[in-house]
Design an enzyme around this catalytic site. Structure first.
Site, mmCIF file in Angstrom:
data_model
loop_
_atom_site.group_PDB
_atom_site.id
_atom_site.type_symbol
_atom_site.label_atom_id
_atom_site.label_comp_id
_atom_site.label_asym_id
_atom_site.label_seq_id
_atom_site.Cartn_x
_atom_site.Cartn_y
_atom_site.Cartn_z
ATOM 1 N N HIS A 1 2.703 4.016 6.011
ATOM 2 C CA HIS A 1 2.072 3.431 7.269
ATOM 3 C C HIS A 1 3.016 2.790 8.278
ATOM 4 O O HIS A 1 3.868 2.349 7.468
ATOM 5 C CB HIS A 1 0.830 2.542 6.895
ATOM 6 C CG HIS A 1 1.299 1.434 6.043
ATOM 7 N ND1 HIS A 1 1.583 1.574 4.628
ATOM 8 C CD2 HIS A 1 1.852 0.038 6.182
ATOM 9 C CE1 HIS A 1 1.941 0.703 3.992
ATOM 10 N NE2 HIS A 1 2.092 -0.342 4.851
ATOM 11 N N VAL B 1 0.780 -1.347 0.024
ATOM 12 C CA VAL B 1 0.099 -0.124 0.123
ATOM 13 C C VAL B 1 0.945 1.229 0.103
ATOM 14 O O VAL B 1 1.725 1.455 0.810
ATOM 15 C CB VAL B 1 -0.959 -0.014 1.204
ATOM 16 C CG1 VAL B 1 -1.804 1.329 0.980
ATOM 17 C CG2 VAL B 1 -1.826 -1.291 1.306
ATOM 18 N N HIS C 1 3.586 -0.316 10.690
ATOM 19 C CA HIS C 1 2.883 -1.260 11.326
ATOM 20 C C HIS C 1 3.520 -1.454 13.030
ATOM 21 O O HIS C 1 4.526 -1.022 13.250
ATOM 22 C CB HIS C 1 3.514 -2.587 10.943
ATOM 23 C CG HIS C 1 3.359 -2.661 9.415
ATOM 24 N ND1 HIS C 1 2.168 -3.612 8.853
ATOM 25 C CD2 HIS C 1 3.866 -2.256 8.262
ATOM 26 C CE1 HIS C 1 2.153 -3.667 7.570
ATOM 27 N NE2 HIS C 1 3.111 -2.811 7.244
HETATM 28 P P1 5GP Z 1 2.754 -3.075 3.458
HETATM 29 O O1 5GP Z 1 3.162 -4.331 2.869
HETATM 30 O O2 5GP Z 1 2.222 -2.078 2.440
HETATM 31 O O3 5GP Z 1 3.755 -2.564 4.397
HETATM 32 O O4 5GP Z 1 1.405 -3.464 4.374
HETATM 33 C C1 5GP Z 1 0.146 -3.138 4.027
HETATM 34 C C2 5GP Z 1 -0.765 -3.628 5.114
HETATM 35 O O5 5GP Z 1 -1.941 -3.112 4.774
HETATM 36 C C3 5GP Z 1 -0.939 -5.153 5.036
HETATM 37 O O6 5GP Z 1 -0.484 -5.507 6.186
HETATM 38 C C4 5GP Z 1 -2.387 -5.251 4.696
HETATM 39 O O7 5GP Z 1 -2.860 -6.459 5.422
HETATM 40 C C5 5GP Z 1 -3.073 -4.105 5.194
HETATM 41 N N1 5GP Z 1 -4.500 -3.520 4.424
HETATM 42 C C6 5GP Z 1 -4.496 -3.552 2.995
HETATM 43 N N2 5GP Z 1 -5.591 -3.333 2.706
HETATM 44 C C7 5GP Z 1 -6.213 -2.795 3.807
HETATM 45 C C8 5GP Z 1 -7.585 -2.336 4.274
HETATM 46 O O8 5GP Z 1 -8.469 -2.217 3.230
HETATM 47 N N3 5GP Z 1 -7.843 -2.455 5.491
HETATM 48 C C9 5GP Z 1 -6.939 -2.745 6.549
HETATM 49 N N4 5GP Z 1 -7.235 -2.379 7.678
HETATM 50 N N5 5GP Z 1 -5.743 -2.972 6.275
HETATM 51 C C10 5GP Z 1 -5.394 -3.128 5.005
#
Ligand code: 5GP
Ligand code: ZN
Length: 114
Positions: free
Chosen positions: A101, A97, A103
């Site tokens: 963000h 995404v 985590h």
């Molecule tokens: P990244 O890999 O980009 O660091 O993590 C993206 C995170 O966003 C993932 O852990 C995924 O589960 C979470 N995520 C993706 N789409 C959504 C959503 O629509 N709602 C929520 N609450 N989490 C999401």
């Protein structure tokens, strides 16, 4: 707001999220696919694609993000047991995404990094 960004849509209330903290600059909500018993995402309300897009003028956003991290850790009960705060940036980190963000994961032993 970026119109094709899922996290901007959560900020705008167009997609539901299980919110745990909100202030004028940031929002925190439970990850939809938790990788730990507590897995919360903390995001700035304004669209920034990643850590690469942070500017020195964003210091207020960053301090609010880490205030949110502390609040989330307290309210989910992991402040004392410990937690990991991670921001994936780009392809090699597996960023999916492209809205900044952080985590926040805890509630179990996560293993040692580094
Ligand atoms: P990244 O890999 O980009 O660091 O993590 C993206 C995170 O966003 C993932 O852990 C995924 O589960 C979470 N995520 C993706 N789409 C959504 C959503 O629509 N709602 C929520 N609450 N989490 C999401
Ligand atoms: Zn966005």
């Amino acid at each position: 707001m970026s119109t094709d960004c899922i996290f901007c849509k959560i900020v705008a209330g167009q997609i539901p999220a299980n919110k745990v903290y909100e202030d004028d600059l940031v929002l925190a909500f439970h990850d939809i696919q938790p990788q730990a018993p507590v897995h919360v995402l903390v995001i700035p309300k304004k669209h920034l694609a990643s850590v690469n897009d942070l500017h020195v003028n964003d210091s207020a956003v960053l301090s609010h993000i880490f205030t949110a991290v502390q609040q989330v850790a307290q309210s989910t009960g992991i402040a004392e047991s410990g937690y990991r705060t991670v921001a994936n940036t780009g392809k090699d980190a597996g960023q999916v995404v492209h809205h900044l963000h952080f985590h926040v994961m805890g509630g179990k032993s996560l293993g040692h990094l580094g």
